[in-house]
Design a protein around this motif. Structure first.
Motif, short mmCIF file in Angstrom:
data_model
loop_
_atom_site.label_atom_id
_atom_site.label_comp_id
_atom_site.label_asym_id
_atom_site.label_seq_id
_atom_site.Cartn_x
_atom_site.Cartn_y
_atom_site.Cartn_z
N PRO A 152 0.82 -1.22 0.00
CA PRO A 152 0.00 0.00 0.00
C PRO A 152 0.85 1.27 0.00
N ILE A 153 2.13 1.08 0.19
CA ILE A 153 3.04 2.23 0.19
C ILE A 153 3.32 2.65 -1.25
N ALA A 154 3.26 3.94 -1.50
CA ALA A 154 3.61 4.49 -2.81
C ALA A 154 5.12 4.73 -2.82
N ALA A 155 5.87 3.98 -3.68
CA ALA A 155 7.33 4.10 -3.75
C ALA A 155 7.75 4.55 -5.14
N SER A 156 8.70 5.44 -5.17
CA SER A 156 9.19 5.94 -6.47
C SER A 156 10.65 6.32 -6.36
N ILE A 157 11.34 6.37 -7.52
CA ILE A 157 12.74 6.80 -7.61
C ILE A 157 12.81 7.88 -8.67
N LYS A 158 13.53 8.95 -8.35
CA LYS A 158 13.69 10.07 -9.29
C LYS A 158 15.19 10.33 -9.50
N ASP A 159 15.47 10.98 -10.63
CA ASP A 159 16.86 11.39 -10.84
C ASP A 159 17.10 12.72 -10.14
N GLU A 160 18.31 13.25 -10.37
CA GLU A 160 18.67 14.47 -9.65
C GLU A 160 17.83 15.66 -10.06
N GLN A 161 17.12 15.56 -11.20
CA GLN A 161 16.25 16.65 -11.64
C GLN A 161 14.81 16.46 -11.17
N GLY A 162 14.57 15.34 -10.50
CA GLY A 162 13.22 15.08 -10.02
C GLY A 162 12.35 14.36 -11.01
N ARG A 163 12.97 13.80 -12.10
CA ARG A 163 12.19 13.07 -13.08
C ARG A 163 12.01 11.62 -12.61
N TRP A 228 -0.98 12.40 3.08
CA TRP A 228 0.07 11.40 2.90
C TRP A 228 1.20 11.68 3.89
N LEU A 229 1.73 10.60 4.47
CA LEU A 229 2.96 10.68 5.25
C LEU A 229 4.09 10.26 4.33
N THR A 230 5.01 11.18 4.02
CA THR A 230 6.06 10.93 3.01
C THR A 230 7.44 10.97 3.67
N VAL A 231 8.31 10.11 3.14
CA VAL A 231 9.73 10.10 3.53
C VAL A 231 10.55 10.19 2.25
N VAL A 232 11.41 11.20 2.14
CA VAL A 232 12.26 11.43 0.97
C VAL A 232 13.71 11.24 1.41
N PHE A 233 14.51 10.49 0.61
CA PHE A 233 15.88 10.19 1.01
C PHE A 233 16.76 10.05 -0.23
N PRO A 234 18.05 10.36 -0.10
CA PRO A 234 18.97 10.20 -1.23
C PRO A 234 19.40 8.74 -1.39
N ILE A 235 19.61 8.31 -2.63
CA ILE A 235 20.11 6.95 -2.94
C ILE A 235 21.48 7.10 -3.59
N GLU A 236 22.50 6.62 -2.91
CA GLU A 236 23.86 6.72 -3.46
C GLU A 236 23.98 5.85 -4.70
N ARG A 237 24.71 6.38 -5.71
CA ARG A 237 24.94 5.64 -6.95
C ARG A 237 26.43 5.70 -7.26
N PRO A 238 27.15 4.55 -7.23
CA PRO A 238 28.60 4.56 -7.48
C PRO A 238 28.94 5.19 -8.83
N GLY A 239 29.80 6.16 -8.75
CA GLY A 239 30.25 6.79 -9.98
C GLY A 239 29.25 7.75 -10.57
N LEU A 244 16.94 10.04 -6.06
CA LEU A 244 15.99 10.44 -5.01
C LEU A 244 14.99 9.31 -4.80
N GLY A 245 14.97 8.76 -3.58
CA GLY A 245 13.97 7.76 -3.23
C GLY A 245 12.84 8.40 -2.42
N LYS A 246 11.64 7.89 -2.64
CA LYS A 246 10.49 8.47 -1.95
C LYS A 246 9.46 7.39 -1.67
N VAL A 247 9.03 7.32 -0.42
CA VAL A 247 7.93 6.42 -0.06
C VAL A 247 6.85 7.27 0.61
#
Length: 750
Positions: A152-163, A228-239, A244-247
Motif C-alpha cells: 500500500p506504500i507508494a514508492a518511487s525513484i527520481k533522478d537528480e532533476q526530479g524526473r 500522505w505521510l512521506t519520507v524522501v531520502f537520497p540513494i547513493e549511486r557509485p560513480g 531520489l527515493g520516496k515512499v
C-alpha cells in the motif's frame, strides 16, 4: 575491486621448487611482465582453457567474456600504472566453451634491483558461489518487486532533476495517471500547480542536502483532500550523482477515522455530560469520574469535593455489599448483572433510589466499570402510592359490597323493629317499647354508617347533580370523627345554603381529606386546647363556601405555593402520600369550583372551598296510572325472602302486598295481566336482575316499566350505576325506614 596491501614479494623464475609449486597448484596461475605481456600460465590454467602456452601468451584475452573484456583490461592497466595489488571478478571461457566466473587476485613483483618486474596472479573458480549469489539476488529482487507491486506504500525513484525513473503501482495510483505519462517527468509537470511545485522543491532539497526528510502532506484532489505521510531520502549511486527515493503512505482514512473517533468521543462526552442519569466511572470500586448530574446527585460541585470516593460509602448500608460485589466481579470479567434498584446517599443527608446498570469500559487507558444510575425515587414513591391507592380502591369496592350485604338484613331488622314498635305502642308496653326504640336507634346508626361508606366507595361514579352540601359534610365528619375527637373540639357553623352542582362521592372525598388533614395537623391528647371549625355559608359571588379551619401547626410560607403539587408533603416519610390536596384541587376544579388556602406557621390553616349552585329543579310529576284515595296493590321483588315478608307485615293493614323472590316470576304474572299500582324491585338479583326486568317491560309494556321503583342496597357495579343514571324511575336506598316507605307510597298514590 578490492585493494590488496602492497607486497615486496619477488619470485625467481628459475627456482625449481617454485616452478613445481606453481605448475601443479589447483588454482590457475599467470604472470605478466612490466609492460603487461603475459608470459606464463601454469598447467592448470592451460588445462582449463584448452590452450597451449604459445596460444595463451598471445590469445588469453580472447578467453575473457566479451562483456567483461573492456572492464578487465581497463582495470588491469590502471592498477599496473599504480603498481598496486588488485582483486577482480570476471567470466573466463572454459575449454568446452562455457564461461565460468573467476576471482582473480594479482600482486606486483620486483627484481633483485628492486625494480618493478610485473604481476603474478591466481584465479579461483567462484562460479557456483556467484550463481548462488545471483539467484539469491534475483529472488531478493523478485520479493522486493512483489512487495512493491502489492504494497500500500507508494514508492518511487527520481533522478537528480526530479524526473521519475521508477514507480510502483501504489505510486501510480497515487497520481491517478498511467505509467507512461509519469516516467521521465517531474511531479510539477504531471500535476501543475503551486502546491506540487513546493513539494517538488522539497524533494530536491533532500538530494541537495543529502538527508532524509519526513513530511505530512495534504493534497487537494477532485475527490477531496488526501493526506500522505512521506519520507524522501537520497540513494547513493557509485560513480554517479545520487538518486531520489520516496515512499508515501496515505493516512487519509486514518485521519478521517481519527476525526470520526474524536467527534464520536466528543459527542459521547457531550451525551454523558448532558445526561439526566447519574453516571460514575469506577476503578477498584473508587469513583474516578462523575458527570454533572452525578455530582449534583451526590451533593458536590466537583469531583475534588467528593469525599469519600469509595462506592460503598456512597450507598445505603444495606445495599453496599451487593453492588460493590457486582462491580468487582464485572472488573474481573464476569457478565454484568441485570439492572437493579439501590439507595444512594445524596447532599444534605438525603437519600435517593436509583435503578443501576453496570458496564465494563476502558477509561483513560485502563479497564474500569461505568455505573449508570437512573433516579427513580419519584417513580418508586409513585408506585408505592399507586399501590396504596389501589388498596383504597379495593377497600372501596369491598365497602360497597359490604354495604349491599349489610343493607339487606338491615332492611328487615329496621322494618320488624318498626312494626314491633307500633304494636307495643298500641299495647302501651312502655318498658318493652323503650328497648325496641333503643334497638331501632342502634340499627339507624348502622344504617348511617353504611350510607357514609357507600358515599365514599363510589370511586368511578362521575354523575353530577344537585347535592346537599350539609348532608355530605356531615357524612364526612362522621367518617373522620375518630381522627378528630382525640385531637380537637369540633365547632360547626352551618348557614342555610342552596344545593350545589356536584358529585356526592367526589365531594365527600374532598371534605373527608380536608378534615383528616386538619386533625393530623394537631397533636393527639390535647383536644381541650385545640379546635377544628367547619363553616358553611353563601359566598358573595353566589357560590357556596365551605371552610375547614384548624388551630394546628400551620404551613411554612415557602411551602404554600407547592401544597397542591402532586407528591408534595411536609409530613414525615410513611405518613403522607402528597396526593391528598392535589386530588382535592383536581376534583373541585372539575366540579367548576375553586379551593384556597390561608396559613401561617404556628397559627393554623384554613382551607376554603367554593362550589357552584345547582340549577333550579321542577317537582317531579306523579307516575302515570296512579289513582289517589284508594288502597294500593303493591308488588315487592327481592331475592331476600325476609325483606318481602317484612314489607308485607308493615303494609298489610294499608295495602295489598305481594312479595316475590324471582324477577322472572314477576314478569310472568305481569304478562298474564296482573295489575300493580307500584312495583318495588331490587336492582341486583341472581338470574334476572331488576335491570333485566325493566328492559323486558319497556319492550312490551312501557307504562308498567315506568311504574317500577328500584330498591337497592348499593349500586356497586359500573353497569348498575350507569343504569340508574339513565332511567327516570324512582329509587329508594335500603334500608328504608317504615315511616319513609309509607310516606313515599302515600305520596305516589295521592
Amino acid at each position: 575491486m578490492t585493494h590488496l596491501p602492497p607486497s615486496p614479494t619477488s619470485l625467481p623464475p628459475d627456482a625449481e621448487q617454485g616452478r613445481l609449486l606453481l605448475e601443479h597448484a589447483p588454482m590457475l596461475v599467470w604472470r605478466a611482465d612490466a609492460v603487461g605481456r603475459c608470459n606464463y600460465f601454469n598447467s592448470t590454467w592451460l588445462a582449463f582453457t584448452g590452450l597451449t602456452l604459445e596460444e595463451a601468451t598471445v590469445g588469453w584475452v580472447e578467453c575473457l567474456h566479451p562483456d567483461d573484456r573492456p572492464r578487465v583490461l581497463e582495470t588491469g592497466f590502471a592498477y599496473a600504472v599504480r603498481r598496486e595489488p588488485f582483486e577482480l571478478e570476471f567470466r573466463l571461457r572454459r575449454h568446452d566453451g562455457a564461461h565460468r566466473w573467476m576471482l582473480d587476485r594479482g600482486v606486483p613483483y620486483f627484481d633483485e634491483a628492486g625494480e618493478f618486474a610485473g604481476y603474478i596472479g591466481s584465479l579461483i573458480d567462484v562460479h557456483e558461489a556467484h550463481e548462488r549469489a545471483r539467484r539469491a539476488l534475483e529472488e531478493s529482487e523478485q520479493r522486493f518487486r512483489s512487495f512493491m507491486e502489492h504494497s500500500p506504500i507508494a514508492a518511487s525513484i527520481k533522478d537528480e532533476q526530479g524526473r521519475y525513473l521508477f514507480l510502483n503501482p501504489g505510486a501510480v495510483s497515487q497520481h491517478g495517471k498511467p505509467m507512461q505519462e509519469l516516467l521521465g517527468r517531474t511531479l510539477e509537470e504531471v500535476h501543475p500547480g503551486a502546491q506540487t511545485a513546493e513539494i517538488h522543491r522539497g524533494d530536491l532539497r533532500a538530494v541537495r542536502e543529502q538527508r532524509v526528510l519526513e513530511a505530512l502532506r495534504c493534497v487537494q484532489t477532485a475527490a477531496g483532500p488526501r493526506e500522505w505521510l512521506t519520507v524522501v531520502f537520497p540513494i547513493e549511486r557509485p560513480g554517479g550523482t545520487p538518486l531520489l527515493g520516496k515512499v508515501a503512505l496515505e493516512t487519509t482514512a486514518r485521519r478521517l477515522a481519527e476525526d470520526a473517533l474524536r467527534r464520536s468521543e466528543a459527542s459521547f462526552r457531550t451525551l454523558i455530560e448532558a445526561s439526566t442519569d447519574c453516571i460514575l466511572v469506577l476503578r477498584d470500586a473508587q469513583v474516578v469520574y462523575a458527570n454533572p448530574r452525578g455530582l449534583r446527585t451526590l451533593g458536590v460541585a466537583s469531583l475534588a469535593q467528593l469525599q469519600p470516593r469509595a462506592l460503598a460509602q456512597l450507598l445505603h448500608g444495606g445495599d453496599a455489599p451487593a453492588l460493590v460485589g457486582h462491580v468487582r466481579a464485572l472488573a474481573e470479567g464476569v457478565a454484568p448483572p441485570p439492572p437493579a434498584e439501590y439507595r444512594f446517599h445524596c447532599g444534605a443527608g438525603g437519600e435517593r433510589t436509583a435503578e443501576v446498570q453496570l458496564l465494563a469500559i476502558e477509561f483513560d487507558g485502563a479497564p474500569c466499570v461505568m455505573l449508570v444510575a437512573r433516579d427513580i425515587t419519584e417513580r418508586a414513591e409513585l408506585q408505592r402510592r399507586l399501590m396504596a391507592a389501589d388498596r383504597l380502591v379495593s377497600m372501596g369496592t369491598l365497602a360497597a359490597g359490604m354495604a349491599h350485604e349489610i343493607n339487606n338484613p338491615l332492611s328487615y331488622v329496621l322494618g320488624n323493629l318498626g312494626y314491633l314498635e307500633a304494636q307495643l305502642a298500641r299495647a302501651q308496653e312502655q318498658a318493652l317499647l323503650e328497648v325496641v326504640r333503643e334497638a331501632r336507634e342502634g340499627a339507624e346508626r348502622v344504617r348511617q354508617i353504611v350510607r357514609d361508606l357507600k358515599t365514599l366507595s363510589r370511586g368511578d361514579d362521575e354523575r353530577r347533580g344537585p347535592v346537599d352540601v350539609l348532608a355530605v359534610l356531615q357524612s364526612s365528619i362522621n367518617m373522620a370523627w375518630n381522627e378528630i375527637r382525640h385531637r380537637a373540639r369540633l365547632v360547626r357553623d352551618f348557614s342555610p345554603v342552596p344545593r350545589v352542582q356536584a358529585n356526592e362521592s367526589r365531594l365527600g372525598q374532598v371534605f373527608l381529606n380536608l378534615l383528616v388533614n386538619a386533625a393530623q395537623a394537631i397533636p393527639e391528647g390535647r383536644a381541650d386546647r385545640h379546635h377544628i371549625e367547619v363553616r358553611v355559608y353563601p359566598a358573595a359571588d353566589g357560590r357556596v363556601a365551605v371552610e375547614v379551619r384548624d388551630s394546628g401547626e400551620g404551613i411554612a410560607r415557602e411551602h404554600l405555593p407547592r401544597i397542591f403539587d402532586p407528591f408534595f408533603t411536609s409530613k414525615p416519610i410513611g405518613e403522607g402520600t402528597g396526593l391528598g390536596l392535589a386530588i382535592c384541587h383536581g376534583i373541585v376544579s372539575q366540579l367548576g369550583g375553586s379551593i384556597e388556602v390561608e396559613s401561617e406557621r404556628g397559627q393554623g390553616t384554613c382551607m376554603r372551598v367554593f362550589l357552584p349552585q345547582a340549577p333550579e329543579e321542577s317537582a317531579p310529576a306523579p307516575g302515570p296510572g296512579v289513582r289517589a284515595g284508594r288502597r294500593g296493590r303493591l308488588l315487592f321483588i327481592d331475592d331476600e325472602p325476609r325483606i318481602g315478608k317484612t314489607y308485607q307485615l308493615l303494609l298489610r293493614d294499608e295495602h295489598d302486598v305481594l312479595a316475590l323472590t324471582r324477577a322472572q316470576e314477576a314478569l310472568e304474572r305481569l304478562r298474564a295481566g296482573e295489575h300493580f299500582d307500584l312495583v318495588f324491585c331490587d336492582l341486583m338479583m341472581p338470574e334476572m336482575t331488576g335491570m333485566d326486568l325493566h328492559a323486558e317491560l319497556s319492550r312490551w309494556a312501557p307504562e308498567k316499566a315506568r311504574a317500577m321503583v328500584f330498591l337497592t342496597g348499593g349500586a356497586f357495579t359500573p353497569k348498575a350505576r350507569a343504569f340508574l343514571s339513565q332511567v327516570d324511575n324512582c329509587q329508594l336506598e335500603k334500608p328504608v325506614s317504615p315511616d319513609a316507605l309509607r310516606r313515599f307510597i302515600r305520596d305516589a298514590l295521592g
